[in-house]
Design a protein around this motif. Structure first.
Motif, PDB file in Angstrom:
ATOM      1  N   ARG A   1       0.833  -1.210   0.000  1.00  0.00           N
ATOM      2  CA  ARG A   1       0.000   0.000   0.000  1.00  0.00           C
ATOM      3  C   ARG A   1       0.862   1.253   0.000  1.00  0.00           C
ATOM      4  O   ARG A   1       0.552   2.246  -0.655  1.00  0.00           O
ATOM      5  CB  ARG A   1      -0.943  -0.009   1.200  1.00  0.00           C
ATOM      6  N   ASN A   2       1.962   1.181   0.748  1.00  0.00           N
ATOM      7  CA  ASN A   2       2.882   2.313   0.805  1.00  0.00           C
ATOM      8  C   ASN A   2       3.512   2.568  -0.563  1.00  0.00           C
ATOM      9  O   ASN A   2       3.579   3.708  -1.035  1.00  0.00           O
ATOM     10  CB  ASN A   2       3.966   2.019   1.854  1.00  0.00           C
ATOM     11  N   LEU A   3       3.952   1.496  -1.208  1.00  0.00           N
ATOM     12  CA  LEU A   3       4.603   1.649  -2.504  1.00  0.00           C
ATOM     13  C   LEU A   3       3.601   2.009  -3.607  1.00  0.00           C
ATOM     14  O   LEU A   3       3.965   2.664  -4.586  1.00  0.00           O
ATOM     15  CB  LEU A   3       5.360   0.371  -2.859  1.00  0.00           C
TER      16      LEU A   3
ATOM     17  N   LEU B   1       3.565 -13.909   0.083  1.00  0.00           N
ATOM     18  CA  LEU B   1       3.962 -13.210  -1.132  1.00  0.00           C
ATOM     19  C   LEU B   1       3.167 -11.918  -1.266  1.00  0.00           C
ATOM     20  O   LEU B   1       1.992 -11.859  -0.909  1.00  0.00           O
ATOM     21  CB  LEU B   1       3.708 -14.111  -2.335  1.00  0.00           C
ATOM     22  N   THR B   2       3.827 -10.891  -1.805  1.00  0.00           N
ATOM     23  CA  THR B   2       3.143  -9.624  -2.035  1.00  0.00           C
ATOM     24  C   THR B   2       1.879  -9.838  -2.870  1.00  0.00           C
ATOM     25  O   THR B   2       1.945 -10.419  -3.956  1.00  0.00           O
ATOM     26  CB  THR B   2       4.069  -8.622  -2.752  1.00  0.00           C
ATOM     27  N   PRO B   3       0.712  -9.394  -2.390  1.00  0.00           N
ATOM     28  CA  PRO B   3      -0.509  -9.534  -3.190  1.00  0.00           C
ATOM     29  C   PRO B   3      -0.704  -8.378  -4.163  1.00  0.00           C
ATOM     30  O   PRO B   3      -1.575  -8.423  -5.026  1.00  0.00           O
ATOM     31  CB  PRO B   3      -1.611  -9.534  -2.122  1.00  0.00           C
ATOM     32  N   GLY B   4       0.100  -7.312  -4.005  1.00  0.00           N
ATOM     33  CA  GLY B   4      -0.119  -6.119  -4.812  1.00  0.00           C
ATOM     34  C   GLY B   4      -1.294  -5.316  -4.279  1.00  0.00           C
ATOM     35  O   GLY B   4      -2.033  -5.765  -3.393  1.00  0.00           O
ATOM     36  N   TYR B   5      -1.434  -4.109  -4.809  1.00  0.00           N
ATOM     37  CA  TYR B   5      -2.539  -3.256  -4.360  1.00  0.00           C
ATOM     38  C   TYR B   5      -2.925  -2.307  -5.483  1.00  0.00           C
ATOM     39  O   TYR B   5      -2.067  -1.609  -6.048  1.00  0.00           O
ATOM     40  CB  TYR B   5      -2.118  -2.465  -3.121  1.00  0.00           C
ATOM     41  N   GLU B   6      -4.230  -2.321  -5.820  1.00  0.00           N
ATOM     42  CA  GLU B   6      -4.738  -1.454  -6.893  1.00  0.00           C
ATOM     43  C   GLU B   6      -3.919  -1.697  -8.172  1.00  0.00           C
ATOM     44  O   GLU B   6      -3.789  -2.822  -8.603  1.00  0.00           O
ATOM     45  CB  GLU B   6      -4.682   0.013  -6.449  1.00  0.00           C
ATOM     46  N   THR B   7      -3.325  -0.643  -8.730  1.00  0.00           N
ATOM     47  CA  THR B   7      -2.555  -0.789  -9.975  1.00  0.00           C
ATOM     48  C   THR B   7      -1.114  -1.207  -9.723  1.00  0.00           C
ATOM     49  O   THR B   7      -0.352  -1.404 -10.665  1.00  0.00           O
ATOM     50  CB  THR B   7      -2.553   0.540 -10.763  1.00  0.00           C
TER      51      THR B   7
ATOM     52  N   LYS C   1       1.279  -3.979  -8.884  1.00  0.00           N
ATOM     53  CA  LYS C   1       1.231  -5.440  -8.922  1.00  0.00           C
ATOM     54  C   LYS C   1       2.248  -6.105  -8.005  1.00  0.00           C
ATOM     55  O   LYS C   1       2.212  -7.317  -7.811  1.00  0.00           O
ATOM     56  CB  LYS C   1       1.456  -5.940 -10.358  1.00  0.00           C
ATOM     57  N   GLY C   2       3.115  -5.324  -7.431  1.00  0.00           N
ATOM     58  CA  GLY C   2       4.134  -5.905  -6.568  1.00  0.00           C
ATOM     59  C   GLY C   2       5.331  -6.392  -7.372  1.00  0.00           C
ATOM     60  O   GLY C   2       5.278  -6.512  -8.596  1.00  0.00           O
TER      61      GLY C   2
END
Length: 377
Positions: A133-135, A341-347, A349-350
């Motif tokens: 979320r931060n990134l 594992l990173t799920p990503g957030y919004e646009t 993708k991680g």
């Protein structure tokens, strides 16, 4: 405003205040049942052994008495038979009760281990989700600031005046967004024409044409896309570790305008990531003893952040996921390893990063430190 019931601890009984119904307590009770059962059946065995001896002695004395002891011998034989039955019954009870108690104890241990492992994996997921979320916000920042009039003008109308104005504008942004070390504006050839902290980082006029974040940003198809480079120290930023987000600065600030150059923003990684890994909601015991370590690793399992800074010296952590996105396992050395594992957030993708929680007993921790040449923290 209604009272926050979550904060009102007096409104709810505390678990363990009067009775302790934790899984660990249930396991301890199962162990105690097994011990008590073993003690009681052992006591019964002692009694039956003494009874058998008495019955044997009685039979001997009855034999010596001859005809006059025949009746007594019958009683002695019956006592001996009953003793044998009691002994057999006690043995069966011991095998059944103690065996069941031991199985219950093992099942309880397995359940507690599963609950603890799943909890640690959930914490690992929460940790990497916070990072994501931060990134994601960083990716929003770079795409937004690339459309700033002063930034666009520095490349559309190149001059000392427009470059200085863009640098001033970047400096204003940095005063509000303290998570960044600097903001760079580079032309299409890769030459830095302005940066937000020229008094701290003398990068104006330098070329970034060979850096991946610049090339990837110039290759973006429109203003909705961005590029990101993995965390690494940057020589021009005093070798401080940064995550670099970049996107193309486009003609007219338009989403579909032709690329004029690149805006690069340098996320101050160490303090931000450090705050995340150190704020994981561990129990007081886990935190005080330091037996649980929280790490962020990249897709090649390189340690990017750790609640224990010594782990940054290791370089890579030997993570084994067996193709799973989330889970836990016990390593050969006894370490409980939970990962997500990173799920990503919004646009966003991680980048294939993982959140890790490592939990060890003091003995396993001491052995790990010794193998890796780490001094006691």
């Amino acid at each position: 405003m209604p009272k926050d019931l979550l904060a009102d601890h007096s409104a709810h009984p505390k678990v363990g205040a009067e009775t302790d119904a934790s899984p660990e307590t249930i396991i301890e009770l199962a162990r105690e049942v097994a011990e008590v059962s073993a003690q009681r059946t052992s006591a019964i065995g002692d009694i039956t052994r003494r009874t058998k001896i008495l019955a044997l002695n009685a039979k001997i004395e009855a034999a010596r008495a001859g005809v006059h002891g025949a009746g007594f011998g019958v009683v002695a034989a019956e006592v001996q038979s009953i003793s044998a039955e009691i002994d057999a019954t006690a043995a069966r009870m011991r095998d059944e009760i103690v065996g069941s108690a031991n199985r219950l104890h093992q099942l309880g241990q397995d359940l507690v281990g599963s609950m603890r492992g799943q909890r640690l994996a959930d914490l690992a997921l929460n940790m990497i989700d916070i990072i994501d979320r931060n990134l994601y916000e960083r990716s929003c920042d770079v795409r937004w600031w690339a459309t700033d009039n002063a930034v666009v003008a520095a490349l559309e109308e190149p001059s000392a005046l427009t470059a200085d104005h863009a640098a001033h504008r970047a400096g204003v942004i940095l005063k509000s967004y303290t998570v960044y070390l600097d903001i760079w504006i580079a032309d299409a050839g890769g030459r830095v024409v302005a940066n937000g902290r020229p008094d701290r980082y003398a990068v104006r006029g330098r070329s970034v044409a060979g850096e991946s974040w610049f090339r990837d940003a110039m290759a973006t198809r429109d203003g909705t896309e961005f590029a990101v480079a993995d965390v690494a120290p940057h020589e021009w930023l005093n070798n401080q570790p940064v995550a670099i987000y970049s996107t193309a600065i486009r003609a007219g600030g338009s989403e579909t305008g032709r690329p004029l150059g690149v805006l690069g923003i340098f996320f101050d990684w160490a303090p931000q990531a450090g705050a995340v890994v150190k704020s994981v909601r561990l129990t007081e015991e886990e935190r005080l003893e330091g037996r649980t370590k929280c790490l962020i690793v990249d897709s090649s399992h390189r340690v990017l952040a750790a609640s224990d800074q010594r782990y940054l010296l290791i370089g890579h952590y030997p993570l084994h996921t067996d193709g799973k996105d989330m889970g836990y396992y016990q390593a050969e050395d006894g370490t409980i390893v939970a990962f997500a594992l990173t799920p990503g957030y919004e646009t966003y993708k991680g980048l294939g990063w993982y959140g890790l929680l490592l939990q060890r007993t003091p003995e396993v921790e001491a052995a790990w430190n010794s193998r890796n040449g780490l001094t006691v923290n």
